[in-house]
Design a protein around this motif. Structure first.
Motif, PDB file in Angstrom:
ATOM      1  N   PHE A  49     -35.673 -35.072  10.233  1.00 34.67           N
ATOM      2  CA  PHE A  49     -34.404 -35.151   9.901  1.00 34.67           C
ATOM      3  C   PHE A  49     -34.336 -35.894   8.368  1.00 34.67           C
ATOM      4  N   VAL A  50     -34.020 -35.104   7.387  1.00 30.76           N
ATOM      5  CA  VAL A  50     -34.041 -35.892   6.186  1.00 30.76           C
ATOM      6  C   VAL A  50     -32.519 -36.121   5.640  1.00 30.76           C
ATOM      7  N   PRO A  51     -32.002 -37.182   5.211  1.00 28.65           N
ATOM      8  CA  PRO A  51     -30.806 -37.393   4.767  1.00 28.65           C
ATOM      9  C   PRO A  51     -31.104 -37.257   3.053  1.00 28.65           C
ATOM     10  N   VAL A  52     -30.469 -36.381   2.549  1.00 30.00           N
ATOM     11  CA  VAL A  52     -30.510 -36.082   0.978  1.00 30.00           C
ATOM     12  C   VAL A  52     -29.554 -37.022   0.271  1.00 30.00           C
ATOM     13  N   PRO A  53     -30.188 -37.990  -0.354  1.00 32.05           N
ATOM     14  CA  PRO A  53     -29.077 -38.838  -1.389  1.00 32.05           C
ATOM     15  C   PRO A  53     -28.167 -38.158  -2.314  1.00 32.05           C
ATOM     16  N   GLY A  54     -26.943 -38.444  -2.310  1.00 28.64           N
ATOM     17  CA  GLY A  54     -26.117 -38.077  -3.533  1.00 28.64           C
ATOM     18  C   GLY A  54     -25.490 -36.751  -2.913  1.00 28.64           C
ATOM     19  N   ALA A  55     -25.907 -36.143  -1.862  1.00 30.07           N
ATOM     20  CA  ALA A  55     -25.165 -34.773  -1.421  1.00 30.07           C
ATOM     21  C   ALA A  55     -24.131 -35.001  -0.253  1.00 30.07           C
ATOM     22  N   GLY A  56     -23.169 -34.169  -0.523  1.00 25.75           N
ATOM     23  CA  GLY A  56     -22.010 -34.311   0.680  1.00 25.75           C
ATOM     24  C   GLY A  56     -22.239 -33.214   1.812  1.00 25.75           C
ATOM     25  N   HIS A  57     -21.040 -32.797   1.929  1.00 25.11           N
ATOM     26  CA  HIS A  57     -20.864 -31.662   2.964  1.00 25.11           C
ATOM     27  C   HIS A  57     -21.411 -30.295   2.551  1.00 25.11           C
ATOM     28  N   PHE A  58     -21.225 -30.116   1.415  1.00 23.65           N
ATOM     29  CA  PHE A  58     -21.559 -28.984   0.730  1.00 23.65           C
ATOM     30  C   PHE A  58     -23.082 -29.250  -0.057  1.00 23.65           C
ATOM     31  N   ALA A  59     -24.185 -29.619   0.557  1.00 17.16           N
ATOM     32  CA  ALA A  59     -25.107 -30.076   0.092  1.00 17.16           C
ATOM     33  C   ALA A  59     -25.928 -28.970  -0.752  1.00 17.16           C
ATOM     34  N   GLN A  60     -25.537 -27.537  -0.552  1.00 16.21           N
ATOM     35  CA  GLN A  60     -26.313 -26.384  -1.329  1.00 16.21           C
ATOM     36  C   GLN A  60     -25.627 -26.654  -2.864  1.00 16.21           C
ATOM     37  N   GLU A  61     -24.552 -27.034  -2.929  1.00 14.35           N
ATOM     38  CA  GLU A  61     -23.931 -27.248  -4.395  1.00 14.35           C
ATOM     39  C   GLU A  61     -24.533 -28.590  -5.059  1.00 14.35           C
ATOM     40  N   ASP A  62     -24.743 -29.710  -4.033  1.00 14.07           N
ATOM     41  CA  ASP A  62     -24.838 -31.018  -4.690  1.00 14.07           C
ATOM     42  C   ASP A  62     -26.251 -30.988  -5.048  1.00 14.07           C
ATOM     43  N   ALA A  63     -27.295 -30.584  -4.266  1.00 17.88           N
ATOM     44  CA  ALA A  63     -28.509 -30.863  -4.312  1.00 17.88           C
ATOM     45  C   ALA A  63     -29.471 -29.594  -4.252  1.00 17.88           C
ATOM     46  N   PRO A  64     -29.342 -28.288  -4.583  1.00 15.22           N
ATOM     47  CA  PRO A  64     -30.130 -27.273  -4.474  1.00 15.22           C
ATOM     48  C   PRO A  64     -31.493 -27.319  -4.529  1.00 15.22           C
ATOM     49  N   ASP A  65     -31.844 -27.710  -5.773  1.00 17.78           N
ATOM     50  CA  ASP A  65     -33.571 -27.975  -5.818  1.00 17.78           C
ATOM     51  C   ASP A  65     -34.184 -28.642  -5.068  1.00 17.78           C
ATOM     52  N   THR A  66     -33.216 -29.778  -4.616  1.00 23.12           N
ATOM     53  CA  THR A  66     -34.014 -30.687  -3.450  1.00 23.12           C
ATOM     54  C   THR A  66     -34.113 -29.915  -2.317  1.00 23.12           C
ATOM     55  N   LEU A  67     -33.077 -29.303  -1.820  1.00 20.71           N
ATOM     56  CA  LEU A  67     -33.172 -28.450  -0.481  1.00 20.71           C
ATOM     57  C   LEU A  67     -33.917 -27.322  -0.471  1.00 20.71           C
ATOM     58  N   VAL A  68     -34.103 -26.642  -1.662  1.00 24.92           N
ATOM     59  CA  VAL A  68     -34.968 -25.687  -1.611  1.00 24.92           C
ATOM     60  C   VAL A  68     -36.631 -26.137  -1.619  1.00 24.92           C
ATOM     61  N   ALA A  69     -36.988 -27.251  -2.218  1.00 24.41           N
ATOM     62  CA  ALA A  69     -38.047 -27.837  -2.055  1.00 24.41           C
ATOM     63  C   ALA A  69     -38.456 -28.221  -0.497  1.00 24.41           C
ATOM     64  N   LEU A  70     -37.413 -28.871   0.035  1.00 21.79           N
ATOM     65  CA  LEU A  70     -37.605 -29.367   1.354  1.00 21.79           C
ATOM     66  C   LEU A  70     -37.985 -28.205   2.351  1.00 21.79           C
ATOM     67  N   ILE A  71     -37.151 -26.977   2.023  1.00 24.71           N
ATOM     68  CA  ILE A  71     -37.452 -25.787   2.892  1.00 24.71           C
ATOM     69  C   ILE A  71     -39.045 -25.179   2.649  1.00 24.71           C
TER      70      ILE A  71
END
Length: 317
Positions: free
Chosen positions: A287-309
């Motif tokens: 379970f990974v909280p993504v700093p600086g991202a809100g509910h629409f995390a795909q807009e807030d931190a797309p590069d971080t989320l893709v790397a995590l996936i």
């Protein structure tokens, strides 16, 4: 319903596809390949199904498609009433309706062993699909969401308590709910801000037009109106109970590799609730909280989320 050839100034360059097996035109895109020619990636041949939530559409995954398609097949689905999918007026837009639309679509286009990536209602729809069709699912990725909603607030909850449960109730309980939600052609950005969109600097004219375009009339807002109301309906929870009660379904779901990534600053779907609900099914999964991202995390931190996936897929091949 957005026109098939609309690209929003090239920000959504993907060819449209339509599935009509459930009595309406359901839009999806399909990029990459199950066997990317010439690829040397050890993870080539993966399949990803990306599922949006409320009140967005597949556009929210636009920054994920190019990278994930290098790993294999990427399918992005627009739920009924959203994006380039039709909004039939006779349908209920219940959780069951959406799950069974997705089920028919994925069976119809021969999806198997997919990594399901769902945000907001996309997580619930994907989670319920996995209970119904475990053979279609290889892994689960939950983003700012749950396998099932955590349940309606108690019947004796005060208005203030309900508003704290999720920002959606703050909007649903507002006397102007219909005035707001049935005018998403004008209010899409303000609704997203109200439930947790914070990166105002990226909301240029093209971005706003893309998120407003599915909702040119009040009738076209029917699906968007019903999603938050489904949280108040006992039928939603009874449907989830029934899916979990299917023979072997819960054990099959818990056996899947899973990860949850959530915006650490989400004020709509609270990270602590996401974690507690996720750990019911996968107590030892990341379970990974993504700093600086809100509910629409795909807009807030797309590069971080893709790397995590990508890392998650690599670790669980």
């Amino acid at each position: 319903m957005i026109a098939a050839d609309e690209t929003f100034e090239g920000t959504w360059p993907f060819a449209p596809h339509y599935f009509e097996g459930r009595g309406f035109k359901q839009h999806y895109i399909e990029e990459g390949s199950t066997h990317p020619e010439g690829s040397i990636s050890q993870t080539a041949g993966e399949t990803f199904v990306l599922l949006h939530g409320e009140p967005t559409w597949g556009y929210i995954w636009r920054n994920f498609v190019p990278r994930l398609s290098q790993l294999g097949r990427v399918v992005v689905v627009d739920h009924m009433g959203f994006g380039k999918s039709e909004t039939p007026q006779e349908r209920s837009y219940s959780a069951q309706d959406h799950v069974e639309n997705l089920e028919a679509l994925l069976l119809g286009i021969d999806i198997e062993n997919a990594t399901i990536v769902g945000q907001d209602w996309g997580g619930v729809i994907g989670g319920q699909l996995a209970l119904r069709q475990p053979e279609l699912v290889k892994r689960m990725v939950i983003i700012n969401s749950f396998v099932r909603p955590p349940g309606p607030p108690p019947e004796d909850a005060t208005r203030e308590e309900m508003q704290k449960w999720t920002k959606w109730f703050e909007l649903v309980l507002d006397d102007h709910f219909d005035e707001v939600i049935l005018n998403l052609r004008f209010t899409a950005l303000s609704v997203m801000k109200r439930i947790g969109f914070t990166r105002a600097e990226i909301a240029n004219d093209t971005w706003v037009r893309a998120y407003s375009a599915p909702f040119p009339t009040a009738a076209e807002c029917k699906g968007a109106r019903q999603f938050p109301l489904n949280l108040l309906e006992q039928a939603t929870y009874e449907y989830c109970d029934a899916n979990e009660a299917r023979p072997g379904a819960l054990a099959a779901l818990k056996s899947k590799p899973a990860a949850a990534f959530t915006g650490a600053d989400d004020v709509n779907v609270i990270p602590a609730i996401v974690e507690s609900m996720f750990k019911i099914y996968w107590p030892n999964a990341p379970f990974v909280p993504v700093p600086g991202a809100g509910h629409f995390a795909q807009e807030d931190a797309p590069d971080t989320l893709v790397a995590l996936i990508e890392q998650f897929v690599q670790a669980t091949r």
